[in-house]
Design an enzyme around this catalytic site. Structure first.
Site, PDB file in Angstrom:
ATOM      1  N   ARG A 101      -7.323  -0.502   1.300  1.00 21.66           N
ATOM      2  CA  ARG A 101      -7.847  -1.752   0.729  1.00 21.66           C
ATOM      3  C   ARG A 101      -8.360  -1.541  -0.701  1.00 21.66           C
ATOM      4  NH1 ARG A 101     -11.904  -1.868   5.675  1.00 21.66           N
ATOM      5  NH2 ARG A 101      -9.969  -0.997   6.506  1.00 21.66           N
ATOM      6  N   ASP A 106       1.921   6.545   5.544  1.00 19.25           N
ATOM      7  CA  ASP A 106       0.910   5.580   5.113  1.00 19.25           C
ATOM      8  C   ASP A 106       1.321   4.867   3.826  1.00 19.25           C
ATOM      9  OD1 ASP A 106      -1.415   4.288   5.827  1.00 19.25           O
ATOM     10  OD2 ASP A 106      -2.738   5.666   4.754  1.00 19.25           O
ATOM     11  N   LYS A 140       0.840  -1.205   0.000  1.00 17.72           N
ATOM     12  CA  LYS A 140       0.000   0.000   0.000  1.00 17.72           C
ATOM     13  C   LYS A 140       0.869   1.247   0.000  1.00 17.72           C
ATOM     14  CE  LYS A 140      -2.939   2.638   3.197  1.00 17.72           C
ATOM     15  NZ  LYS A 140      -3.550   2.661   4.547  1.00 17.72           N
ATOM     16  N   LYS A 169      -9.882  12.813   8.776  1.00 19.53           N
ATOM     17  CA  LYS A 169      -9.340  12.420  10.065  1.00 19.53           C
ATOM     18  C   LYS A 169      -9.283  13.628  10.997  1.00 19.53           C
ATOM     19  CE  LYS A 169      -6.115   8.929   8.191  1.00 19.53           C
ATOM     20  NZ  LYS A 169      -6.561   7.747   8.945  1.00 19.53           N
TER      21      LYS A 169
END
Length: 519
Positions: free
Chosen positions: A371, A308, A285, A297
């Site tokens: 995802r 990330d 990812k 967020k």
């Protein structure tokens, strides 16, 4: 279909009584010799039993009328593995670092030695000082054939700082000599192998630490391509927005639509074996910054969302290490890259995205974006490369971190036997994993009333739900490993082999897996 894994083969013998040098790596250089010397300003000795001094330490104790023994007692030093005692002006030695090696389980393994090497680097403040040291390994018991190479590897892992934006740059420079009976083979193992893994870890840390405004999808591509330039048996392909749209990768496109920086899919093929051999696919990812999108967020801690992309960074680091040492295996690394931002073009909760596989996904939260980009990437990996195994790695869910803290990465497979094998890989690599379940009900929870699936489900098992979304795009007959590294990729305090911040977690795990899969 169950995966079959081959054990890593070692068995390196000592060949010569000579001294071998290693060219400088980053800010540290290492040499291996069989001849003990106390000429360097700092001497490092490994001690298993305070009641039984050996080697250099025994000689020093004798020449100073028992001063070493007295100092050990005065400082209540015990030789438990990892304990350190730093002394000054003992006999003719300016600086003496004593490191405990006593292990209740017996001999030290590779990760034990790497941790000790990291402790030595930390104790000597290697990133801020000039270190001129000799490490004496006489009498050290280990399960690996070249323990000094693993000590050097651990030292190099810890010898890392990210000072690009500091006015005062790191001035740490290390010149380390390791005294060992198998100097030639230790040098070979370090130079031809372990140092490349450390470089891969450092690459992953660099990518994950760089501020988001500078590490957008194309910037990630540019840095990695430059790093791989000139490496043999490597082919790099970059899918841009036009390619992504042409292939119908609506999930990857959708996540990246909110940013002025278009998404990318970076694909690195390494062919170290017969071209007909099926590769292992590693998919990471790569969210270069994650605001959460429209599902914004909270500000607290959002700065850390520059990391990330840690899964993609780890894949790049793993491919780099394998290619550098010329591993006899075929690998393909896929890094879907996108910046998850809110804008007038960003996807919204309730939207439906069409994936390359043809499976539609209803968006329940734009902050469950990892995802989504993995869904298109893992499907592309199977269609394009027909791998014999697929591993995906991602900073995917806070629930994985809450369940396992920073001691373990979450491991999810369809096959518990495969999970136990992966736990063994974790132990041998020094990066530990622990299994979480993947139940049929998790797939039920992601069913959508208006699309094939939704990108998050009801209930608490968030890590398993995230895995179920990715698993929807994985052939059920394909050995598949899902790693959720949300709890381990970024640490608030130092560990033995890494300063606080990005660990570059996953490079050592995947590297160990690759080693054990070489035919």
């Amino acid at each position: 279909m169950k995966a079959k894994f081959r054990p890593l083969s070692t068995g390196i013998a000592a060949l010569s009584l000579m001294s071998f040098s290693v060219s400088s790596v980053a800010d540290a250089s290492f040499s291996f010799t069989t001849q003990a010397s106390t000429q360097k300003s700092t001497q490092i000795v490994l001690l298993e039993d305070t009641d039984k001094l050996t080697g250099v330490l025994a000689q020093l104790d004798e020449s100073t009328d028992g001063r070493v023994t007295k100092l050990l007692a005065l400082n209540d030093f015990t030789s438990e593995k990892g304990n350190t005692l730093h002394l000054q002006m003992v006999g003719d030695i300016e600086s003496l670092l004593i490191v405990g090696t006593q292990d209740p389980d017996g001999l030290l393994d590779g990760p034990d030695l790497q941790n000790l090497g990291g402790k030595i680097a930390a104790a000597l403040k290697s990133t801020s000082k000039k270190v001129n040291a000799t490490i004496h390994l006489d009498g050290l018991g280990a399960t690996v054939d070249t323990p000094s190479a693993h000590l050097a590897y651990g030292y190099q892992l810890r010898d890392y700082s990210f000072d690009r934006y500091l006015s005062d740059k790191s001035e740490g420079v290390s010149d380390i000599t390791l005294v060992t009976e198998d100097a030639q083979q230790a040098r070979k193992v370090f130079v031809d192998d372990l140092t490349h893994v450390a470089k891969g870890v450092h690459l992953a840390r660099d990518l994950a630490t760089e501020p988001g405004k500078n590490m957008y999808p194309q910037a990630f591509v540019d840095v990695v391509k430059a790093k791989f330039k000139g490496l043999r048996n490597v082919k790099i392909e970059v899918l841009d927005m036009r390619d992504i749209q042409k292939l119908g990768m609506g999930a990857l496109e959708g996540v990246g639509k909110g940013s002025i920086n278009d998404p990318r899919l970076l694909v690195i093929q390494y062919t170290g074996a017969d071209k007909k051999d099926q590769p292992i696919a590693l998919v990471g990812k790569g969210i270069t910054f994650d605001t959460g999108g429209i599902s914004l967020k909270q500000n607290t801690g959002m700065w850390a969302m520059k990391s990330d992309l840690s899964g993609a960074a780890a894949v790049a680091g793993t491919l780099y290490a394998a290619a550098q040492r010329g591993e006899a295996i075929n690998l393909v690394g896929l890094m879907p890259l996108a910046e998850n931002m809110p804008s007038q073009d960003a996807i919204r909760p309730g939207d439906v995205l069409e994936t390359m596989k043809g499976v539609s996904i209803e968006i329940m939260s734009t902050d469950a974006e990892g995802r989504l980009i993995l869904a298109d990437a893992v499907h592309y990996a199977q269609v394009e490369f027909k791998p014999r195994m697929l591993l995906n790695i991602a900073t995917l869910t806070g629930s994985a971190a809450r369940a396992l803290s920073d001691e373990y990465a979450a491991l999810i497979t369809r096959d518990f036997e495969l999970s136990t094998q992966m736990m063994g890989v974790g132990e041998r690599s020094g990066e530990h994993v622990w299994p979480l379940p993947l139940h049929p009900n998790h797939f039920e929870q992601i069913k959508s009333p208006i699309a094939d699936i939704k990108n998050s489900g009801a209930g608490n098992p968030g890590a398993s739900i995230g895995a179920a979304v990715v698993g929807t795009f994985i052939d059920e007959d394909l050995p598949w490993v899902h790693l959720d590294i949300a709890g381990v990729d970024w640490l608030d305090s130092d560990i033995d082999v890494a300063p606080k911040g990005s660990q570059g977690w996953g490079v050592r795990f995947m590297d160990q897996l690759v080693r054990e899969q070489v035919k």
